[in-house]
Motif scaffolding. Structure first.
Motif, PDB file in Angstrom:
ATOM      1  N   GLN A 199     -24.099 -10.603  34.231  1.00 29.74           N
ATOM      2  CA  GLN A 199     -24.615  -9.232  34.308  1.00 29.74           C
ATOM      3  C   GLN A 199     -25.506  -9.003  33.089  1.00 29.74           C
ATOM      4  OE1 GLN A 199     -21.632  -6.216  35.365  1.00 29.74           O
ATOM      5  NE2 GLN A 199     -20.541  -7.782  36.554  1.00 29.74           N
ATOM      6  N   CYS A 200     -24.881  -8.776  31.924  1.00 31.64           N
ATOM      7  CA  CYS A 200     -25.739  -8.607  30.733  1.00 31.64           C
ATOM      8  C   CYS A 200     -26.290  -9.949  30.263  1.00 31.64           C
ATOM      9  CB  CYS A 200     -24.972  -7.927  29.603  1.00 31.64           C
ATOM     10  SG  CYS A 200     -23.819  -9.030  28.733  1.00 31.64           S
ATOM     11  N   GLY A 201     -25.606 -11.042  30.607  1.00 30.03           N
ATOM     12  CA  GLY A 201     -26.077 -12.381  30.245  1.00 30.03           C
ATOM     13  C   GLY A 201     -25.671 -12.861  28.869  1.00 30.03           C
ATOM     14  N   TYR A 202     -24.954 -12.007  28.110  1.00 23.77           N
ATOM     15  CA  TYR A 202     -24.663 -12.407  26.724  1.00 23.77           C
ATOM     16  C   TYR A 202     -23.734 -13.611  26.643  1.00 23.77           C
ATOM     17  CZ  TYR A 202     -24.646 -11.804  21.739  1.00 23.77           C
ATOM     18  OH  TYR A 202     -24.837 -12.009  20.396  1.00 23.77           O
ATOM     19  N   ARG A 220     -17.461 -10.005  28.867  1.00 27.19           N
ATOM     20  CA  ARG A 220     -17.124  -8.575  28.756  1.00 27.19           C
ATOM     21  C   ARG A 220     -17.567  -7.799  29.999  1.00 27.19           C
ATOM     22  NH1 ARG A 220     -17.878 -10.792  24.080  1.00 27.19           N
ATOM     23  NH2 ARG A 220     -16.609 -10.214  22.275  1.00 27.19           N
ATOM     24  N   CYS A 221     -18.506  -8.341  30.734  1.00 29.49           N
ATOM     25  CA  CYS A 221     -18.956  -7.669  31.956  1.00 29.49           C
ATOM     26  C   CYS A 221     -18.012  -7.944  33.126  1.00 29.49           C
ATOM     27  CB  CYS A 221     -20.352  -8.129  32.349  1.00 29.49           C
ATOM     28  SG  CYS A 221     -21.596  -7.734  31.132  1.00 29.49           S
ATOM     29  N   GLY A 222     -17.121  -8.895  32.963  1.00 28.64           N
ATOM     30  CA  GLY A 222     -16.193  -9.212  34.060  1.00 28.64           C
ATOM     31  C   GLY A 222     -16.862  -9.924  35.215  1.00 28.64           C
ATOM     32  N   ALA A 223     -17.826 -10.776  34.918  1.00 24.40           N
ATOM     33  CA  ALA A 223     -18.538 -11.486  36.001  1.00 24.40           C
ATOM     34  C   ALA A 223     -17.769 -12.737  36.451  1.00 24.40           C
ATOM     35  CB  ALA A 223     -19.939 -11.857  35.527  1.00 24.40           C
ATOM     36  N   GLY A 251     -20.963 -13.895  19.273  1.00 22.82           N
ATOM     37  CA  GLY A 251     -20.119 -12.803  19.759  1.00 22.82           C
ATOM     38  C   GLY A 251     -19.187 -12.373  18.649  1.00 22.82           C
ATOM     39  N   CYS A 252     -18.048 -13.069  18.561  1.00 25.11           N
ATOM     40  CA  CYS A 252     -17.021 -12.683  17.584  1.00 25.11           C
ATOM     41  C   CYS A 252     -17.248 -13.309  16.216  1.00 25.11           C
ATOM     42  CB  CYS A 252     -15.662 -13.114  18.113  1.00 25.11           C
ATOM     43  SG  CYS A 252     -15.536 -14.921  18.307  1.00 25.11           S
TER      44      CYS A 252
END
Ligand code: FES
Ligand code: FES
Length: 220
Positions: A163-166, A200-203, A104-105
Motif C-alpha cells: 500500500q504505502c510501499g515502505y 504497518r499497512c497490513g498488506a 523503519g525502527c
C-alpha cells in the motif's frame, strides 16, 4: 721563453668568441659533472615530497574521525570514507545514495532494511559497514530494475502486495532469500519466513499471495 707581448696583445673578435664558447662549454660540462652525483637523490627526494604532500592533502580532505573502506554493493566496488560506527543501512542510504533500502525502527525489529550479505538476508541497521568489506552486498536496486523486474517484484505489482510501499523492498529481499531456503509449500511457511518483516499497512494477504505465485512459477 714566452713572448709577453703576445699575452698583452688585444684579442680579435673571433678569438674572443672562441674563448667565450670554450668557457661556456667547459662551464656547462663542469656543472653537469658536479650535479650528476646529486641529481638522483634530488629526484628521489622530490618524489618522496610529492607523495607525502598527496598523503597530507588526502588527510586534510578527510573528515576527521572517518575511516576509508571498500564495499562491494550490487556487483560494484565503492571506496568510501565513513564513521567507523556507521551501519550498512546508513552507508547505503546516505553515502552511496541507494535509498531503496528503508529505515523503519533502526533496531532490528521491522525488517524494512533487509538486504542480502553473501546471499543471506540480514537487517542492515544491525551491521557495521566497516565489518562488511570483502562481502557481497545486494540491495533491492541490485535485484531488478524498472526495465527488468525480478519475478518477485513483478508478482508484488500483479498481486497488489503493497500500500504505502515502505516495507516492500524489505519484504521482497526476505522473500528472495526464502526462495533459496528450505521451506514448505504452505501459506503458513511464507508467513513464518517473512515474520521478521512488519507491514504497518497490513498488506499481508497480498504479500503472501505474491510470494506464493512466484514460488509456484519458480517450481513449475
Ligand atoms: S530498520 Fe532495520 S529492522 Fe527496522
Ligand atoms: S505497504 Fe505500507 S508498511 Fe507495508
Amino acid at each position: 721563453m714566452s713572448d709577453h707581448s703576445d699575452e698583452q696583445k688585444p684579442l680579435t673578435a673571433i678569438e674572443r668568441l672562441s674563448r667565450r664558447a670554450f668557457l661556456t662549454r667547459a662551464g656547462a660540462a663542469g656543472v653537469a659533472t658536479a650535479t650528476a652525483g646529486v641529481a638522483a637523490p634530488l629526484a628521489a627526494a622530490a618524489v618522496v615530497d610529492s607523495v607525502s604532500q598527496a598523503a597530507q592533502a588526502l588527510h586534510e580532505n578527510s573528515i576527521p574521525g572517518t575511516v576509508p573502506i571498500t564495499l562491494r554493493v550490487n556487483g560494484q566496488m565503492h571506496k568510501v570514507e565513513i564513521d567507523p560506527r556507521a551501519t550498512v543501512l546508513d552507508t547505503l542510504r546516505e553515502t552511496l545514495h541507494l535509498t531503496g533500502t528503508k529505515k523503519g525502527c533502526d533496531h532490528g525489529q521491522c525488517g524494512a532494511c533487509t538486504i542480502h550479505v553473501n546471499g543471506q538476508r540480514a537487517n542492515s541497521c544491525l551491521l557495521f559497514a566497516a565489518m562488511q568489506q570483502n562481502k557481497e552486498i545486494t540491495t533491492i536496486e541490485g535485484l531488478g530494475s524498472p526495465d527488468k523486474l525480478h519475478p518477485l517484484q513483478a508478482a508484488f505489482v500483479e498481486h497488489d502486495g503493497y500500500q504505502c510501499g515502505y516495507c516492500t523492498s524489505g519484504q521482497i529481499m526476505s522473500a528472495a532469500a526464502m526462495l533459496r531456503e528450505s521451506w514448505g509449500p504452505a501459506d503458513s511457511d511464507v508467513k513464518e519466513a517473512l515474520s521478521g518483516n512488519i507491514c504497518r499497512c497490513g498488506a499481508y494477504p497480498n504479500i503472501v499471495a505474491a510470494v506464493q505465485a512466484c514460488r509456484r512459477n519458480a517450481t513449475a
